[in-house]
Design a protein around this motif. Sequence first.
Motif, PDB file in Angstrom:
ATOM      1  N   ARG A 208       4.778-214.946   6.003  1.00 24.99           N
ATOM      2  CA  ARG A 208       4.022-216.124   6.413  1.00 24.99           C
ATOM      3  C   ARG A 208       3.652-216.980   5.199  1.00 24.99           C
ATOM      4  N   ASN A 209       3.231-216.327   4.103  1.00 29.19           N
ATOM      5  CA  ASN A 209       2.836-217.074   2.908  1.00 29.19           C
ATOM      6  C   ASN A 209       4.019-217.797   2.280  1.00 29.19           C
ATOM      7  N   ARG A 210       5.192-217.182   2.287  1.00 33.48           N
ATOM      8  CA  ARG A 210       6.373-217.863   1.746  1.00 33.48           C
ATOM      9  C   ARG A 210       6.709-219.086   2.605  1.00 33.48           C
ATOM     10  N   CYS A 211       6.585-218.945   3.911  1.00 38.64           N
ATOM     11  CA  CYS A 211       6.842-220.089   4.793  1.00 38.64           C
ATOM     12  C   CYS A 211       5.810-221.187   4.573  1.00 38.64           C
ATOM     13  N   ALA A 212       4.544-220.792   4.459  1.00 36.57           N
ATOM     14  CA  ALA A 212       3.466-221.768   4.292  1.00 36.57           C
ATOM     15  C   ALA A 212       3.592-222.550   2.994  1.00 36.57           C
ATOM     16  N   HIS A 213       4.146-221.910   1.959  1.00 36.13           N
ATOM     17  CA  HIS A 213       4.278-222.561   0.649  1.00 36.13           C
ATOM     18  C   HIS A 213       5.685-223.103   0.428  1.00 36.13           C
ATOM     19  N   HIS A 214       6.491-223.151   1.502  1.00 37.97           N
ATOM     20  CA  HIS A 214       7.832-223.749   1.456  1.00 37.97           C
ATOM     21  C   HIS A 214       8.728-223.050   0.436  1.00 37.97           C
ATOM     22  N   SER A 215       8.534-221.746   0.293  1.00 30.51           N
ATOM     23  CA  SER A 215       9.296-220.979  -0.696  1.00 30.51           C
ATOM     24  C   SER A 215      10.651-220.559  -0.130  1.00 30.51           C
ATOM     25  N   ARG A 216      11.599-220.397  -1.017  1.00 30.89           N
ATOM     26  CA  ARG A 216      12.970-220.084  -0.616  1.00 30.89           C
ATOM     27  C   ARG A 216      13.055-218.710   0.040  1.00 30.89           C
ATOM     28  N   LEU A 217      13.748-218.627   1.188  1.00 28.78           N
ATOM     29  CA  LEU A 217      14.032-217.363   1.865  1.00 28.78           C
ATOM     30  C   LEU A 217      15.456-216.905   1.574  1.00 28.78           C
ATOM     31  N   TRP A 218      16.355-217.837   1.377  1.00 28.81           N
ATOM     32  CA  TRP A 218      17.758-217.549   1.096  1.00 28.81           C
ATOM     33  C   TRP A 218      17.870-216.847  -0.264  1.00 28.81           C
ATOM     34  N   HIS A 219      18.578-215.737  -0.297  1.00 29.04           N
ATOM     35  CA  HIS A 219      18.714-214.934  -1.516  1.00 29.04           C
ATOM     36  C   HIS A 219      17.347-214.560  -2.098  1.00 29.04           C
ATOM     37  N   HIS A 220      16.424-214.198  -1.230  1.00 28.28           N
ATOM     38  CA  HIS A 220      15.117-213.728  -1.691  1.00 28.28           C
ATOM     39  C   HIS A 220      14.939-212.263  -1.315  1.00 28.28           C
ATOM     40  N   SER A 221      14.622-211.454  -2.309  1.00 25.47           N
ATOM     41  CA  SER A 221      14.341-210.036  -2.084  1.00 25.47           C
ATOM     42  C   SER A 221      12.837-209.875  -1.902  1.00 25.47           C
ATOM     43  N   VAL A 222      12.426-209.389  -0.723  1.00 27.45           N
ATOM     44  CA  VAL A 222      11.018-209.326  -0.352  1.00 27.45           C
ATOM     45  C   VAL A 222      10.279-208.279  -1.185  1.00 27.45           C
ATOM     46  N   LEU A 223       9.203-208.694  -1.839  1.00 29.97           N
ATOM     47  CA  LEU A 223       8.431-207.774  -2.679  1.00 29.97           C
ATOM     48  C   LEU A 223       7.579-206.838  -1.829  1.00 29.97           C
ATOM     49  N   ARG A 246      15.182-204.848   1.834  1.00 27.69           N
ATOM     50  CA  ARG A 246      14.252-205.839   1.280  1.00 27.69           C
ATOM     51  C   ARG A 246      14.668-207.273   1.603  1.00 27.69           C
ATOM     52  N   SER A 247      15.564-207.416   2.557  1.00 29.34           N
ATOM     53  CA  SER A 247      15.992-208.756   2.947  1.00 29.34           C
ATOM     54  C   SER A 247      14.980-209.383   3.895  1.00 29.34           C
ATOM     55  N   VAL A 248      15.020-210.700   3.981  1.00 35.36           N
ATOM     56  CA  VAL A 248      14.177-211.421   4.930  1.00 35.36           C
ATOM     57  C   VAL A 248      14.515-211.005   6.354  1.00 35.36           C
ATOM     58  N   LEU A 249      15.790-210.705   6.617  1.00 30.12           N
ATOM     59  CA  LEU A 249      16.186-210.314   7.970  1.00 30.12           C
ATOM     60  C   LEU A 249      15.519-209.010   8.390  1.00 30.12           C
ATOM     61  N   ASP A 250      15.264-208.109   7.456  1.00 37.43           N
ATOM     62  CA  ASP A 250      14.586-206.862   7.789  1.00 37.43           C
ATOM     63  C   ASP A 250      13.158-207.139   8.247  1.00 37.43           C
ATOM     64  N   VAL A 251      12.488-208.068   7.588  1.00 36.64           N
ATOM     65  CA  VAL A 251      11.118-208.422   7.991  1.00 36.64           C
ATOM     66  C   VAL A 251      11.142-209.137   9.341  1.00 36.64           C
ATOM     67  N   ILE A 252      12.156-209.988   9.567  1.00 37.39           N
ATOM     68  CA  ILE A 252      12.263-210.675  10.848  1.00 37.39           C
ATOM     69  C   ILE A 252      12.516-209.668  11.970  1.00 37.39           C
ATOM     70  N   ALA A 253      13.314-208.624  11.688  1.00 34.59           N
ATOM     71  CA  ALA A 253      13.536-207.577  12.692  1.00 34.59           C
ATOM     72  C   ALA A 253      12.223-206.894  13.056  1.00 34.59           C
ATOM     73  N   SER A 254      11.397-206.624  12.063  1.00 37.75           N
ATOM     74  CA  SER A 254      10.087-206.020  12.301  1.00 37.75           C
ATOM     75  C   SER A 254       9.181-206.977  13.064  1.00 37.75           C
ATOM     76  N   LEU A 255       9.227-208.257  12.702  1.00 38.30           N
ATOM     77  CA  LEU A 255       8.445-209.281  13.399  1.00 38.30           C
ATOM     78  C   LEU A 255       8.852-209.363  14.869  1.00 38.30           C
ATOM     79  N   ASP A 256      10.171-209.359  15.125  1.00 34.70           N
ATOM     80  CA  ASP A 256      10.658-209.407  16.512  1.00 34.70           C
ATOM     81  C   ASP A 256      10.125-208.234  17.322  1.00 34.70           C
TER      82      ASP A 256
END
Length: 300
Positions: A208-223, A246-256
Motif C-alpha cells: 500500500r505504501n509503495r502504491c501511495a508514494h507512486h513507487s515502482r512495482l516492476w522489477h521490485h523485490s519486496v522487502l 519476494r515478487s509483487v505478484l506473491d503479495v498480490i496473491a496473498s491480498l487476493d
Amino acid sequence: MKPSLSWDEQVALLDNRGLTIPDKAECAQFLAATNYYRFSGYARYFQRPPHLGDDDFRQGSSFDEIRAIYDADEALRARLVIPLARVELVLRSHVARVIADNHGAYGRYLDEDFYTEIGDRKSTVEFCLRDIDRSKDRHILRYREAGIDRADYSKLPVWSAVEAWSFGTLSKVIERGGQGTLADAVATSTGIAKAGFAYRVRAMVYLRNRCAHHSRLWHHSVLDAGPTPNNVRHKAKRVAGQFEPRSVLDVIASLDDIACRTGVADPLLPRLVADYGRNSAFWQGLAKPQSPRDHGRDGP
C-alpha cells in the motif's frame, strides 16, 4: 556532481545514449510531468550495465516501449488501491471487535504491557497515541481539552481509535497486541489462516505504501514480504504462472486470498493476467524482479 539539465537537455541526453525517441516534444512533456529520475528507474533495464562503465541503451530500445512499461506500472498501482483499502478497513473492524470483546473497549489497548515489543524500537503505544493526537476528526477531538499537551484517552473506545491509526500502526497492533495473542484472534475472526498472518498484513502495508508514494512495482523485490501460505501460492501460480516469493505478484496473491475470504473484493490476479499476459516484459518484471546489475543484456 551532475549538472541540472532542462527537460529538452534530458531528452537530448537520452537521444545521445541511443534511445529511439519518435516525438521529442512529447518525451520532454512526459519528463516534465514525471521526473527524469523516476523515469530512469525503468529506463535502466533497457541500458547496458551502467556499473560496467557503459550506460548507452541497447540497440532498438525506444522511449515508447519504456513509456508503455511505466504506464502499465502506474495502472497497476491504481488498481491495487481499492482492494488494499478494503482489506485495511475490514482489518480495522475486526481488530476493534476482538480487542473490545477479549480485552475491553477502553484503556487496555493503550497500556504498555498490552504489547510484546521488539527490541528497543519505539513502543506500539507511542505509535497509537501519535496517530490519535494527529487526528482532527470530531470523534477524537471531543476527548481533548484545550491547553493540555496530551489528552486522557482512557475513555476513547477502541472502535474509534482504530479509525485514527495508520495502516502501519494497525499492523503493529495486530503483530504485538494482546501479548502476542491478538494476531491469531484477528485471523480467526476474519477466517484467515493463523500462520504468518501478522507478517502478511505487514506485506499489505508495504505494498500500500509503495502504491501511495507512486513507487515502482516492476522489477521490485519486496522487502517486507509476508509468508504467503503454500496453498494460496500454488493456487495463484495456476493462474499467473511462476513468480518469486519476494515478487509483487506473491503479495498480490496473498491480498487476493484475504480479500476473497473476507468478501470485500474479487481476485485481481486473473484480471491482470488477462490484461498483460504471462510472457510480456511487464509481467516478467513483476514475477521475477531483478536489479539492474543482475539484469542481462538481451532484454528487460
